[in-house]
Design an enzyme around this catalytic site. Structure first.
Site, PDB file in Angstrom:
ATOM      1  N   GLU A  16     -10.130 -59.858 -30.193  1.00 15.12           N
ATOM      2  CA  GLU A  16      -9.533 -61.111 -29.732  1.00 15.12           C
ATOM      3  C   GLU A  16      -8.223 -61.426 -30.451  1.00 15.12           C
ATOM      4  O   GLU A  16      -7.742 -62.553 -30.445  1.00 15.12           O
ATOM      5  CB  GLU A  16     -10.514 -62.272 -29.921  1.00 15.12           C
ATOM      6  N   ASP A  36     -14.477 -61.337 -21.380  1.00 13.75           N
ATOM      7  CA  ASP A  36     -13.367 -60.558 -20.837  1.00 13.75           C
ATOM      8  C   ASP A  36     -12.433 -61.434 -20.006  1.00 13.75           C
ATOM      9  O   ASP A  36     -11.206 -61.277 -20.050  1.00 13.75           O
ATOM     10  CB  ASP A  36     -13.892 -59.407 -19.976  1.00 13.75           C
ATOM     11  N   ASP A  56       0.814  -1.219   0.000  1.00 16.88           N
ATOM     12  CA  ASP A  56       0.000   0.000   0.000  1.00 16.88           C
ATOM     13  C   ASP A  56       0.847   1.268   0.000  1.00 16.88           C
ATOM     14  O   ASP A  56       0.314   2.367  -0.127  1.00 16.88           O
ATOM     15  CB  ASP A  56      -0.937   0.011   1.209  1.00 16.88           C
ATOM     16  N   ASN A  60     -18.820 -64.994 -26.390  1.00 13.31           N
ATOM     17  CA  ASN A  60     -19.599 -63.824 -25.960  1.00 13.31           C
ATOM     18  C   ASN A  60     -21.095 -64.053 -26.097  1.00 13.31           C
ATOM     19  O   ASN A  60     -21.880 -63.700 -25.201  1.00 13.31           O
ATOM     20  CB  ASN A  60     -19.194 -62.600 -26.786  1.00 13.31           C
ATOM     21  N   MET A  65       1.659  -5.586   6.439  1.00  9.86           N
ATOM     22  CA  MET A  65       0.884  -4.530   7.089  1.00  9.86           C
ATOM     23  C   MET A  65       0.191  -3.662   6.045  1.00  9.86           C
ATOM     24  O   MET A  65       0.799  -2.761   5.455  1.00  9.86           O
ATOM     25  CB  MET A  65       1.799  -3.681   7.972  1.00  9.86           C
ATOM     26  N   ILE A 103      -8.124 -65.749 -31.147  1.00 12.61           N
ATOM     27  CA  ILE A 103      -8.876 -66.763 -30.404  1.00 12.61           C
ATOM     28  C   ILE A 103      -9.969 -67.316 -31.307  1.00 12.61           C
ATOM     29  O   ILE A 103     -10.777 -66.562 -31.861  1.00 12.61           O
ATOM     30  CB  ILE A 103      -9.487 -66.159 -29.126  1.00 12.61           C
TER      31      ILE A 103
END
Length: 455
Positions: free
Chosen positions: A373, A347, A10, A338, A55, A331
């Protein structure tokens, strides 16, 4: 190193003096004349560091600092309080409000610039880590760390390097019950401890008999294992030049002798919090990096990483390379799994299949889930005949042992088909993958549960 500095005071002559000093060092300076204006400027412009008078009318610097540190958007901005107050109790008050340091008026130029540069370097490093964490959060890869002030400091480990027993004993007594303190008076042994131990803070004196405290600090910063450990140094009031050099070397904080217990605890708490915060940011970054290159379901590398790895191996290939082979696995009849048992069982099958692939290849081989897969194994330094044997062994391993799913309630017979190809000189990774994939489809056409080698 340039940065934006907000000067809050200030009294106009004080502001002008600091502004001139900082501008001469090529910092970009912003000015606020009271606490309210400072809070507004911080929200709008996000400075890199705040030099804050204590201050001031209306709202003192302690309250301004508390409000800044309570706001998650700006809590990471370092705050240095510039004040005529010189009592230890005032410094503790400011540190507890969240201030990073205190500079006493009239401000010493060496101390000012050393502290500013030290804190700006720290903020820029932390900003980079926060930015990476935010990117990971946006991608839902990791959970947010929270703020620095929220970090738990319990059970922190502190290494004290001090050869004056009375001083070391006072530090241990001050930290008693709050932290785990290890004292080591010899610098060599302390360096060994720091490199092998998981310490959250090193407290060391600059004045060590027969050793240079600054040299020890530079060694801590030069070694990978200790580079990120905060360093709190104990200095004499008259040793300002060595303090400035320490801050330049990467010292995190300092404490003037004689050591005040409350100030010591306040500074230790600040440094431990910051270390815990930084550690969690680093951990999140490494976790997000791992997630970026791995498949979340199987834990194998993902397609993006595999293609980059394959391209790197090919780029390094030359006349002396023993071979580079590739397996593409699929696979058999996975859609039926599934459709019959549901995607949750599917999964489980994918996870187990990925595990069997991973366990069936060598450490130098790279297994990845290519998509759905389909899986790929990259085999460096491997001739085609060896790759074929590995593929046949893996194919048998999958077929001979049923896949146990649904908590042991269901045993599924699973088989796979494999295509094998070896890299040809001048061939791209994409072309090699295409030949192995073509061989895979031949294996599937010829009845599945078999290995086919590309022509």
């Amino acid at each position: 190193m340039s940065a934006r500095i907000l000067v809050v005071d200030d009294i106009l002559p004080n502001v002008k003096l600091l502004e001139a000093k900082l501008s001469a060092e090529y910092f970009d300076v912003m000015v606020a004349h009271d606490g309210f204006q400072a809070l507004d400027l911080v929200q709008k412009d996000h400075p890199d560091l705040i030099l804050l008078d204590v201050m001031m009318p209306g709202m003192d610097g302690f309250e301004v600092c508390r409000r800044l540190k309570a706001d998650p958007k700006v809590t990471h901005i370092p705050v240095v309080m510039v004040t005529a107050l010189s009592e230890s109790a005032d410094r503790v008050h400011g540190l507890e409000a969240g201030a990073d340091d205190f500079l006493t008026k009239p401000v010493d130029d060496i101390a000012l610039f050393a502290r500013v540069r030290s804190l700006v370097r720290l903020k820029m490093m932390m900003d980079e880590l926060r930015l990476r964490e935010q990117t990971s959060n946006n991608l839902a890869m990791v959970d947010p760390v929270g703020s620095e002030i929220e970090q738990d400091v319990r059970s922190a480990r502190i290494l004290v390097v001090e050869d004056v027993k009375a001083v070391a004993d006072r530090i241990v007594a001050a930290c008693d019950g709050a932290y785990q303190v290890t004292v080591e008076p010899a610098v060599g042994e302390a360096m060994t401890l720091a490199r092998s131990g998981d310490f959250d803070l090193v407290i060391t004196s600059l004045n060590l008999n027969g050793s240079d405290g600054l040299r020890f600090c530079s060694q801590l910063r030069a070694v990978e294992e200790t580079r990120q450990i905060p360093i709190l140094i104990l200095v004499e009031e008259a040793d300002r030049k060595r303090l400035a050099k320490g801050l330049e070397l990467g010292v995190s904080d300092y404490l003037l002798r004689p050591v005040d217990r409350n100030e010591l605890l306040a500074r230790v708490k600040t440094q431990v919090r910051r270390k815990r915060y930084q550690d969690r940011l680093h951990a999140n970054f490494h976790r997000s990096m791992a997630m970026a290159v791995t498949d979340a379901l199987t834990g194998l590398f993902n397609r993006r990483y595999m293609t980059g790895h394959l391209d790197t191996l090919i780029a390094r290939a030359g006349p002396g390379v023993r071979g580079l082979s590739l397996l593409v696995l699929d696979i058999d009849h996975f859609k039926a799994v599934n459709d019959t048992h549901g995607h949750a069982v599917g999964d489980e099958v994918l996870r187990e299949f990925g595990g069997r692939v991973s366990r069936s290849v060598r450490g130098i081989d790279l297994a990845c889930r290519y998509g759905g897969e389909e899986f790929v194994v990259v085999m460096p330094e491997t001739e085609l005949a060896v790759a074929r044997k590995v593929a046949e062994r893996l194919c048998r391993h999958v077929a001979e042992e049923a896949f146990i799913v649904k908590g042991g309630d269901l045993a599924l017979p699973i088989t796979c088909s494999v295509g094998v190809a070896a890299w040809r000189a001048e061939e791209s990774g994409e072309a090699l993958l295409k030949r192995a994939d073509d061989a895979l489809y031949v294996a599937k056409r010829e009845g599945r549960n078999r290995v086919t080698v590309a022509e």
